[in-house]
Scaffold this active site. Sequence first.
Site, PDB file in Angstrom:
ATOM      1  N   PRO A 250       0.823  -1.215   0.000  1.00 45.60           N
ATOM      2  CA  PRO A 250       0.000   0.000   0.000  1.00 45.60           C
ATOM      3  C   PRO A 250       0.853   1.259   0.000  1.00 45.60           C
ATOM      4  CG  PRO A 250      -0.043  -1.057   2.154  1.00 45.60           C
ATOM      5  CD  PRO A 250       0.678  -1.989   1.234  1.00 45.60           C
ATOM      6  N   GLU A 251       0.470   2.229  -0.803  1.00 44.41           N
ATOM      7  CA  GLU A 251       1.167   3.512  -0.836  1.00 44.41           C
ATOM      8  C   GLU A 251       0.260   4.576  -0.207  1.00 44.41           C
ATOM      9  OE1 GLU A 251       3.260   4.547  -4.336  1.00 44.41           O
ATOM     10  OE2 GLU A 251       3.731   2.489  -4.856  1.00 44.41           O
TER      11      GLU A 251
END
Length: 278
Positions: A2-3
């Site tokens: 996840p960013e």
Amino acid sequence: MPELPEVTTVAKILNREIKNLTITDSMIFYTKLLKNVDITTFKAAVKNQKIVEVTNYAKYIAIKLEDWVLISHLRMEGKWMIEEANSYSYDQKHLEAQLALSNGKFARYYDTRKFGTLELYSVDTYKNSPSLVKLGPIPGQLGATSEYLYSKTKRSRKAIKTLLLDQTVVAGLGNIYVNEVLFATKMSPEEPANNLTLQDCKNLMKASKEILSKAIELGGTTIHTFKSSVEVEGNYQEHLKVHLRAGHPCFNCGFKIAKNFVNGRGTYYCPKCQILKK
Ligand SMILES: [Zn+2]
């Protein structure tokens, strides 16, 4: 992994689901999840604490209680789920922690790769925690000016992609969005940072801000196993212009998108549009 946009989505969902509830009890199933506190202290601290807000600082999720703040980093595969007592979204062998909530539900943290972390700080000290204090500015937010970025690039000979991934320089850009930002600015991922002009930095900050805010608006990018929750998936993957497009024609010039590795990270770029400066 996840960013920033995905983590922002997770924090928003958690805030909607658990804000104003009270933690009635907690269980830690994987000791190493806790980075700066032992299980007994953790359990005693969070018991009967009301959840005031859930937000995020770059890729750190902050679950703010009355007296304490839990700082959660999902790393590769961490996931927070809000579930009924007997309903488990993932295999229970991946369950690392759970918070029992005053509405009878549970906030559960699963992590198949076991890289995620959970830290506990008092409300007075969390902003000075080692994790948060080192974060650089987030594009589009306070301090993220092109002059600031230029002050960093002109002193570094690292590849620009590597520098942009350094969260102490700029927070919130991960591999997917750095690939997209460099494509949007027609810059080679391997360009030595000290070759950049102030105008280049201006272009990078502008593209970073636009791409991140669009991705946040769309709930992030759903790739591989990452889901921000069972019901919600991001839609930015439909807007990716270069990431994961190796072999497909460039949207600008039609040349084939290439893939290589910069500092070990999968890097997608157009060999015609993104050339090194002389
Ligand atoms: Zn091209």
